[in-house]
Design an enzyme around this catalytic site. Sequence first.
Site, PDB file in Angstrom:
ATOM      1  N   ASP A  80       0.881  -1.168   0.000  1.00  0.00           N
ATOM      2  CA  ASP A  80       0.000   0.000   0.000  1.00  0.00           C
ATOM      3  C   ASP A  80       0.921   1.221   0.000  1.00  0.00           C
ATOM      4  O   ASP A  80       1.584   1.520   0.994  1.00  0.00           O
ATOM      5  CB  ASP A  80      -0.895  -0.020   1.244  1.00  0.00           C
ATOM      6  CG  ASP A  80      -1.774   1.219   1.339  1.00  0.00           C
ATOM      7  OD1 ASP A  80      -1.580   2.167   0.543  1.00  0.00           O
ATOM      8  OD2 ASP A  80      -2.655   1.242   2.211  1.00  0.00           O
ATOM      9  N   SER A 115      -0.416  14.828 -13.231  1.00  0.00           N
ATOM     10  CA  SER A 115      -1.480  14.801 -14.232  1.00  0.00           C
ATOM     11  C   SER A 115      -1.585  16.201 -14.825  1.00  0.00           C
ATOM     12  O   SER A 115      -1.133  17.176 -14.212  1.00  0.00           O
ATOM     13  CB  SER A 115      -2.813  14.439 -13.562  1.00  0.00           C
ATOM     14  OG  SER A 115      -3.895  14.709 -14.421  1.00  0.00           O
ATOM     15  N   TYR A 151      -8.631  15.447  -6.571  1.00  0.00           N
ATOM     16  CA  TYR A 151      -7.657  14.813  -7.468  1.00  0.00           C
ATOM     17  C   TYR A 151      -6.657  15.847  -7.991  1.00  0.00           C
ATOM     18  O   TYR A 151      -5.445  15.639  -7.947  1.00  0.00           O
ATOM     19  CB  TYR A 151      -8.405  14.149  -8.632  1.00  0.00           C
ATOM     20  CG  TYR A 151      -7.512  13.416  -9.612  1.00  0.00           C
ATOM     21  CD1 TYR A 151      -7.010  12.156  -9.313  1.00  0.00           C
ATOM     22  CD2 TYR A 151      -7.173  13.980 -10.841  1.00  0.00           C
ATOM     23  CE1 TYR A 151      -6.187  11.478 -10.211  1.00  0.00           C
ATOM     24  CE2 TYR A 151      -6.359  13.313 -11.745  1.00  0.00           C
ATOM     25  CZ  TYR A 151      -5.872  12.062 -11.420  1.00  0.00           C
ATOM     26  OH  TYR A 151      -5.059  11.393 -12.303  1.00  0.00           O
ATOM     27  N   LYS A 179      -2.540  16.107  -7.303  1.00  0.00           N
ATOM     28  CA  LYS A 179      -1.554  16.047  -8.382  1.00  0.00           C
ATOM     29  C   LYS A 179      -0.701  17.325  -8.437  1.00  0.00           C
ATOM     30  O   LYS A 179       0.459  17.292  -8.832  1.00  0.00           O
ATOM     31  CB  LYS A 179      -2.255  15.798  -9.718  1.00  0.00           C
ATOM     32  CG  LYS A 179      -2.926  14.422  -9.809  1.00  0.00           C
ATOM     33  CD  LYS A 179      -1.929  13.286  -9.613  1.00  0.00           C
ATOM     34  CE  LYS A 179      -2.517  11.922  -9.874  1.00  0.00           C
ATOM     35  NZ  LYS A 179      -1.560  10.822  -9.692  1.00  0.00           N
TER      36      LYS A 179
HETATM   37  N1  NAD Z   1      -5.688   7.296 -16.815  1.00  0.00           N
HETATM   38  C1  NAD Z   1      -5.545   8.604 -16.973  1.00  0.00           C
HETATM   39  O1  NAD Z   1      -6.214   9.243 -17.810  1.00  0.00           O
HETATM   40  C2  NAD Z   1      -4.507   9.347 -16.159  1.00  0.00           C
HETATM   41  C3  NAD Z   1      -4.158  10.660 -16.539  1.00  0.00           C
HETATM   42  C4  NAD Z   1      -3.198  11.336 -15.792  1.00  0.00           C
HETATM   43  C5  NAD Z   1      -2.599  10.720 -14.703  1.00  0.00           C
HETATM   44  N2  NAD Z   1      -2.959   9.444 -14.362  1.00  0.00           N
HETATM   45  C6  NAD Z   1      -2.310   8.841 -13.204  1.00  0.00           C
HETATM   46  O2  NAD Z   1      -1.600   7.701 -13.639  1.00  0.00           O
HETATM   47  C7  NAD Z   1      -1.438   6.782 -12.537  1.00  0.00           C
HETATM   48  C8  NAD Z   1      -1.800   5.386 -13.002  1.00  0.00           C
HETATM   49  O3  NAD Z   1      -3.176   5.383 -13.345  1.00  0.00           O
HETATM   50  P1  NAD Z   1      -3.825   4.370 -14.401  1.00  0.00           P
HETATM   51  O4  NAD Z   1      -4.606   5.206 -15.337  1.00  0.00           O
HETATM   52  O5  NAD Z   1      -2.795   3.426 -14.905  1.00  0.00           O
HETATM   53  O6  NAD Z   1      -4.883   3.659 -13.443  1.00  0.00           O
HETATM   54  P2  NAD Z   1      -5.165   2.137 -13.060  1.00  0.00           P
HETATM   55  O7  NAD Z   1      -6.377   2.215 -12.195  1.00  0.00           O
HETATM   56  O8  NAD Z   1      -5.179   1.288 -14.255  1.00  0.00           O
HETATM   57  O9  NAD Z   1      -3.883   1.746 -12.175  1.00  0.00           O
HETATM   58  C9  NAD Z   1      -3.677   2.252 -10.896  1.00  0.00           C
HETATM   59  C10 NAD Z   1      -3.017   1.180 -10.052  1.00  0.00           C
HETATM   60  O10 NAD Z   1      -2.744   1.752  -8.760  1.00  0.00           O
HETATM   61  C11 NAD Z   1      -3.054   0.772  -7.793  1.00  0.00           C
HETATM   62  N3  NAD Z   1      -3.298   1.398  -6.499  1.00  0.00           N
HETATM   63  C12 NAD Z   1      -4.358   2.141  -6.093  1.00  0.00           C
HETATM   64  N4  NAD Z   1      -4.215   2.519  -4.811  1.00  0.00           N
HETATM   65  C13 NAD Z   1      -3.018   2.012  -4.406  1.00  0.00           C
HETATM   66  C14 NAD Z   1      -2.294   2.063  -3.195  1.00  0.00           C
HETATM   67  N5  NAD Z   1      -2.780   2.694  -2.108  1.00  0.00           N
HETATM   68  N6  NAD Z   1      -1.090   1.459  -3.124  1.00  0.00           N
HETATM   69  C15 NAD Z   1      -0.607   0.793  -4.204  1.00  0.00           C
HETATM   70  N7  NAD Z   1      -1.233   0.691  -5.374  1.00  0.00           N
HETATM   71  C16 NAD Z   1      -2.437   1.303  -5.465  1.00  0.00           C
HETATM   72  C17 NAD Z   1      -4.286   0.051  -8.342  1.00  0.00           C
HETATM   73  O11 NAD Z   1      -4.481  -1.210  -7.716  1.00  0.00           O
HETATM   74  C18 NAD Z   1      -3.923  -0.040  -9.814  1.00  0.00           C
HETATM   75  O12 NAD Z   1      -3.201  -1.222 -10.097  1.00  0.00           O
HETATM   76  C19 NAD Z   1      -2.335   7.344 -11.414  1.00  0.00           C
HETATM   77  O13 NAD Z   1      -1.527   8.045 -10.480  1.00  0.00           O
HETATM   78  C20 NAD Z   1      -3.255   8.311 -12.144  1.00  0.00           C
HETATM   79  O14 NAD Z   1      -3.747   9.338 -11.304  1.00  0.00           O
HETATM   80  C21 NAD Z   1      -3.881   8.744 -15.069  1.00  0.00           C
END
Ligand code: NAD
Length: 253
Positions: A61, A140, A153, A157
């Site tokens: 975590d 982000s 959020y 970020k």
């Molecule tokens: N998808 C988008 O459009 C987007 C855009 C900008 C930034 N992001 C950022 O990119 C990162 C990855 O997101 P994604 O889109 O791959 O999402 P995703 O939901 O596919 O992956 C996120 C992962 O984080 C894990 N997770 C959540 N809480 C956790 C914790 N407390 N400890 C450990 N692991 C934890 C989840 O189990 C999951 O495997 C995030 O920080 C997200 O905010 C995503």
Amino acid sequence: MSGRVAGKVALITGGASGVGRASALLLAREGARVVISDIDVESGQALAEEIGPSALFIQHDASSEADWARVIDTLRLRYGQLDILFNNAGILLKGDIEHTSYSDWQRVQRINSDSVFLGCRAAIALMKEGAGGSIINMSSIAGVAGRDDYTAYSASKGAVAALSRTVAVLCRRRKYRIRCNSLHPDGILTPMTTATLPAGLDPWSLTIDADPMGRMCLPEDVAASVLFLASEESRAINGIELRIDSGQFVMSI
Ligand SMILES: NC(=O)c1ccc[n+]([C@@H]2O[C@H](COP(=O)([O-])OP(=O)(O)OC[C@H]3O[C@@H](n4cnc5c(N)ncnc54)[C@H](O)[C@@H]3O)[C@@H](O)[C@H]2O)c1
């Protein structure tokens, strides 16, 4: 090019899905030993098995200080080094300031930004014992824009971006040979975003592949930047905020 991160040890938080998963696959393909950390044990273990002996899954975590201590102890014992940390774990929560409870606000800050503070602090301690390293923090476009529909959020970020700058400066001043940069993607097609789409809408239709005016890129597009910032190709790049948004941010000014 191949072997762009050969010999390096990389830790990826939230590595079981989306951008983390794509980055783990790419860094492993380019020669790194990859440690996938996540709270999703099943997907994390399956990914480590898919990559093979160069990968390890650790249940973690990222918002827990005790978990960070355990993970760093494991890395120190098993590899004796950490070269790359991708602080990527995160959650998305929709809600403007008039509709966000304090407990939701705190949960988002804890998982999205406290986790990055804990990760940077833990990694610096191990990286500076070795040859230095590269820390890549997932922010982000929401962290630099004014997304009023994503208050908690966006704030989480924004904190990641500001924290990253302080880490970059401190590590340079103290001559640790540790770089720290933040990533600022717009929409990425991952489980995080597809879960929010209206039923029946084809996610592919929102991508830059389907339409250059689309907002969504693929996890592999972000992983490519992770690889660059992780490798020695970017050795003079420190303290930047890399927008991965197909020009969305500058277009809105
Ligand atoms: N998808 C988008 O459009 C987007 C855009 C900008 C930034 N992001 C950022 O990119 C990162 C990855 O997101 P994604 O889109 O791959 O999402 P995703 O939901 O596919 O992956 C996120 C992962 O984080 C894990 N997770 C959540 N809480 C956790 C914790 N407390 N400890 C450990 N692991 C934890 C989840 O189990 C999951 O495997 C995030 O920080 C997200 O905010 C995503």
